[in-house]
Design a protein around this motif. Structure first.
Motif, PDB file in Angstrom:
ATOM      1  N   PRO A  62       0.891  -1.277  -0.158  1.00 32.14           N
ATOM      2  CA  PRO A  62       0.189  -0.313  -0.277  1.00 32.14           C
ATOM      3  C   PRO A  62       1.248   1.607   0.046  1.00 32.14           C
ATOM      4  CG  PRO A  62      -0.541  -1.486   1.564  1.00 32.14           C
ATOM      5  CD  PRO A  62       0.268  -1.857   1.394  1.00 32.14           C
ATOM      6  N   LEU A  63       2.419   1.768   0.931  1.00 29.80           N
ATOM      7  CA  LEU A  63       2.357   2.370   0.544  1.00 29.80           C
ATOM      8  C   LEU A  63       4.187   3.231  -0.919  1.00 29.80           C
ATOM      9  CD1 LEU A  63       3.706   2.806   4.770  1.00 29.80           C
ATOM     10  CD2 LEU A  63       2.477   4.914   3.379  1.00 29.80           C
ATOM     11  N   ALA A  64       3.833   1.331  -1.194  1.00 34.42           N
ATOM     12  CA  ALA A  64       4.213   1.641  -2.642  1.00 34.42           C
ATOM     13  C   ALA A  64       3.679   2.708  -3.549  1.00 34.42           C
ATOM     14  CB  ALA A  64       4.883   0.062  -2.938  1.00 34.42           C
ATOM     15  N   ILE A  65       2.402   2.705  -3.041  1.00 38.56           N
ATOM     16  CA  ILE A  65       1.500   3.171  -4.147  1.00 38.56           C
ATOM     17  C   ILE A  65       1.853   4.672  -4.225  1.00 38.56           C
ATOM     18  CG2 ILE A  65      -0.408   3.657  -5.564  1.00 38.56           C
ATOM     19  CD1 ILE A  65      -1.714   1.202  -3.935  1.00 38.56           C
ATOM     20  N   ARG A  66       1.986   5.525  -5.821  1.00 39.53           N
ATOM     21  CA  ARG A  66       1.959   7.044  -5.728  1.00 39.53           C
ATOM     22  C   ARG A  66       0.583   7.694  -6.331  1.00 39.53           C
ATOM     23  NH1 ARG A  66       4.798   5.986  -1.602  1.00 39.53           N
ATOM     24  NH2 ARG A  66       6.931   5.915  -2.132  1.00 39.53           N
ATOM     25  N   PHE A  67       0.651   8.659  -6.413  1.00 42.82           N
ATOM     26  CA  PHE A  67      -0.693   9.835  -6.025  1.00 42.82           C
ATOM     27  C   PHE A  67      -0.001  10.773  -6.800  1.00 42.82           C
ATOM     28  CE2 PHE A  67      -2.338   6.982  -3.355  1.00 42.82           C
ATOM     29  CZ  PHE A  67      -3.095   6.304  -4.425  1.00 42.82           C
ATOM     30  N   GLN A  68      -0.764  11.555  -8.062  1.00 36.44           N
ATOM     31  CA  GLN A  68      -0.263  12.924  -8.571  1.00 36.44           C
ATOM     32  C   GLN A  68      -1.563  13.204  -8.584  1.00 36.44           C
ATOM     33  OE1 GLN A  68       2.212  12.082 -11.623  1.00 36.44           O
ATOM     34  NE2 GLN A  68       0.515  12.649 -13.171  1.00 36.44           N
ATOM     35  N   LEU A  69      -2.039  14.550  -8.562  1.00 39.56           N
ATOM     36  CA  LEU A  69      -2.437  15.306  -9.089  1.00 39.56           C
ATOM     37  C   LEU A  69      -3.165  16.029 -10.165  1.00 39.56           C
ATOM     38  CD1 LEU A  69      -3.035  17.436  -5.757  1.00 39.56           C
ATOM     39  CD2 LEU A  69      -4.062  15.287  -6.330  1.00 39.56           C
ATOM     40  N   GLU A  70      -4.071  15.909 -10.836  1.00 35.41           N
ATOM     41  CA  GLU A  70      -4.000  16.274 -12.623  1.00 35.41           C
ATOM     42  C   GLU A  70      -4.484  18.517 -12.032  1.00 35.41           C
ATOM     43  OE1 GLU A  70      -7.882  13.843 -13.412  1.00 35.41           O
ATOM     44  OE2 GLU A  70      -6.615  13.178 -14.886  1.00 35.41           O
ATOM     45  N   PRO A  75      -6.867  13.916  -7.647  1.00 38.06           N
ATOM     46  CA  PRO A  75      -5.706  12.339  -7.589  1.00 38.06           C
ATOM     47  C   PRO A  75      -5.958  11.327  -8.615  1.00 38.06           C
ATOM     48  CG  PRO A  75      -7.254  11.966  -5.956  1.00 38.06           C
ATOM     49  CD  PRO A  75      -7.475  13.502  -6.689  1.00 38.06           C
ATOM     50  N   VAL A  76      -4.523  11.183  -9.104  1.00 39.50           N
ATOM     51  CA  VAL A  76      -4.510   9.316 -10.106  1.00 39.50           C
ATOM     52  C   VAL A  76      -3.254   8.548  -9.792  1.00 39.50           C
ATOM     53  CG1 VAL A  76      -5.748  10.891 -12.041  1.00 39.50           C
ATOM     54  CG2 VAL A  76      -3.237  11.253 -11.942  1.00 39.50           C
ATOM     55  N   ILE A  77      -3.236   7.710  -9.635  1.00 38.57           N
ATOM     56  CA  ILE A  77      -2.745   6.698  -9.877  1.00 38.57           C
ATOM     57  C   ILE A  77      -0.966   6.871 -10.709  1.00 38.57           C
ATOM     58  CG2 ILE A  77      -1.279   4.118  -9.710  1.00 38.57           C
ATOM     59  CD1 ILE A  77      -4.575   3.578  -9.198  1.00 38.57           C
ATOM     60  N   SER A  78       0.380   7.937 -10.026  1.00 39.49           N
ATOM     61  CA  SER A  78       1.265   7.826 -10.740  1.00 39.49           C
ATOM     62  C   SER A  78       2.234   6.751 -11.024  1.00 39.49           C
ATOM     63  CB  SER A  78       2.127   9.163 -10.251  1.00 39.49           C
ATOM     64  OG  SER A  78       2.366   9.252  -8.891  1.00 39.49           O
ATOM     65  N   TYR A  79       1.590   5.212  -9.720  1.00 38.77           N
ATOM     66  CA  TYR A  79       3.247   4.447  -9.820  1.00 38.77           C
ATOM     67  C   TYR A  79       2.334   3.360  -8.799  1.00 38.77           C
ATOM     68  CZ  TYR A  79       6.721   1.749  -8.645  1.00 38.77           C
ATOM     69  OH  TYR A  79       7.740   0.549  -8.617  1.00 38.77           O
ATOM     70  N   PRO A  80       2.272   1.795  -9.081  1.00 33.06           N
ATOM     71  CA  PRO A  80       2.925   1.511 -10.640  1.00 33.06           C
ATOM     72  C   PRO A  80       1.985   1.724 -11.490  1.00 33.06           C
ATOM     73  CG  PRO A  80       1.628  -0.197  -9.003  1.00 33.06           C
ATOM     74  CD  PRO A  80       2.152   1.150  -8.365  1.00 33.06           C
ATOM     75  N   ASP A  81       2.822   1.992 -12.252  1.00 28.62           N
ATOM     76  CA  ASP A  81       1.837   1.679 -13.793  1.00 28.62           C
ATOM     77  C   ASP A  81       0.541   1.047 -14.011  1.00 28.62           C
ATOM     78  OD1 ASP A  81       1.334   3.355 -16.529  1.00 28.62           O
ATOM     79  OD2 ASP A  81       1.885   1.699 -17.142  1.00 28.62           O
ATOM     80  N   SER A  82      -1.090   1.539 -14.032  1.00 31.33           N
ATOM     81  CA  SER A  82      -1.605   1.028 -13.935  1.00 31.33           C
ATOM     82  C   SER A  82      -2.931   1.251 -15.134  1.00 31.33           C
ATOM     83  CB  SER A  82      -2.076   0.794 -12.210  1.00 31.33           C
ATOM     84  OG  SER A  82      -3.690   0.548 -12.304  1.00 31.33           O
ATOM     85  N   ALA A  83      -3.705   0.968 -15.242  1.00 32.33           N
ATOM     86  CA  ALA A  83      -4.315   1.069 -15.566  1.00 32.33           C
ATOM     87  C   ALA A  83      -6.489   1.322 -15.020  1.00 32.33           C
ATOM     88  CB  ALA A  83      -5.399  -0.329 -16.790  1.00 32.33           C
ATOM     89  N   TRP A  84      -6.154   1.291 -13.511  1.00 31.81           N
ATOM     90  CA  TRP A  84      -6.660   1.231 -13.071  1.00 31.81           C
ATOM     91  C   TRP A  84      -7.559   3.218 -12.328  1.00 31.81           C
ATOM     92  CZ3 TRP A  84     -10.905  -2.213 -10.797  1.00 31.81           C
ATOM     93  CH2 TRP A  84     -10.327  -3.388 -11.311  1.00 31.81           C
ATOM     94  N   HIS A  85      -8.245   3.060 -12.657  1.00 36.56           N
ATOM     95  CA  HIS A  85      -8.852   4.668 -11.471  1.00 36.56           C
ATOM     96  C   HIS A  85      -9.840   4.954 -10.389  1.00 36.56           C
ATOM     97  CE1 HIS A  85      -8.410   6.907 -16.033  1.00 36.56           C
ATOM     98  NE2 HIS A  85      -7.772   5.673 -16.188  1.00 36.56           N
ATOM     99  N   MET A  86      -9.939   5.577  -9.625  1.00 34.63           N
ATOM    100  CA  MET A  86     -10.142   5.879  -8.615  1.00 34.63           C
ATOM    101  C   MET A  86     -11.023   7.164  -8.139  1.00 34.63           C
ATOM    102  SD  MET A  86      -7.946   7.925  -6.429  1.00 34.63           S
ATOM    103  CE  MET A  86      -8.167   7.647  -4.905  1.00 34.63           C
TER     104      MET A  86
END
Length: 244
Positions: A62-70, A75-86
């Motif tokens: 869980p702590l490895a996941i990174r988000f960035q702001l549009e 917020p969108v997932i920036s790492y790891p590369d993923s097709a998932w949206h939240m």
């Protein structure tokens, strides 16, 4: 398919110390400046649950996941590369996390009494106002609009009056707007636990989401897979997990 994962706030009170381990320290420090403990717990539960759910799908910590702001703050997932949206939302005693393999928006609102006429006029077009006859009607439509703005990633940079909900069924509508980013989005809504309205938004249109609501033992199972704690105890004997 859209997945809507629903967590009662009581889980945050019961598991706060473990949920905190799933969130970066800087983010926790920001929330701790909020005056109300319940406000902190809603944010902690929402973001920790999001990390737990994504970690299972992305096969990472869980702590490895990174988000960035549009640009507009979504917020969108920036790492790891993923097709998932939240997307996440919380109100009163509920937190909801929406997951989908496409852009998604979600909103939940606790009913807080009848809205004033001026508020209705400031949020809904004349055509929409004709279908608002009760407090439930207001919150259903309000949640649908906010879910659409969140799916588009604009937030209230665009006025609620600049999108109109055109019903396609009793519980779903299409968004009409002069803004291309909003025009054509599809929203759905429902009543949740009698006094909450819940809405979701996507493009392309979807059927009914998959609802998953959580009890204490279900959350603990997720935490145990990702949090190493020698004194992790009090595991419930029976599960409250259910799909609706």
């Amino acid at each position: 398919m859209i997945e809507l994962h629903l967590f009662p706030l009581s889980l945050a009170y019961q598991q706060e110390r473990y949920l905190r381990q799933l969130i970066p320290a800087l983010q926790l420090q920001h929330w701790q400046r909020r005056r109300q403990h319940a406000d902190q717990l809603r944010s902690i539960l929402a973001h920790a649950a999001t990390r737990l759910l994504l970690a299972d799908k992305l096969h990472c910590s869980p702590l490895a996941i990174r988000f960035q702001l549009e640009p507009q703050g979504k917020p969108v997932i920036s790492y790891p590369d993923s097709a998932w949206h939240m997307n996440i939302s919380h109100s009163g005693q509920w937190v909801v996390v929406a997951l989908a393999p496409f852009a998604v928006g979600v909103d939940i609102e606790q009913h807080a009494g009848a809205p004033e006429v001026e508020l209705i006029r400031s949020c809904f077009t004349p055509q929409e106002q004709q279908s608002i006859h009760s407090t439930e009607d207001f919150y259903r439509a309000w949640c649908a609009k906010e879910a659409a703005l969140k799916a588009a990633g604009t937030g209230f940079a665009i006025s609620p009056l600049e999108l109109e909900l055109v019903p396609t069924s009793a519980a779903q509508a299409q968004v009409h707007s002069p803004h291309p980013i909003l025009n054509g989005l599809h929203v759905g809504s429902r009543l949740w636990h009698q006094s909450y309205s819940l809405a979701w938004c996507s493009q392309p249109p979807q059927g009914q989401p998959k609802y998953v609501s959580y009890g204490l033992s279900d959350l603990q199972k997720h935490i145990k897979r990702h949090v190493i704690a020698d004194n992790f105890t009090n595991i419930c004997n029976s599960s409250h997990y259910h799909e609706q």
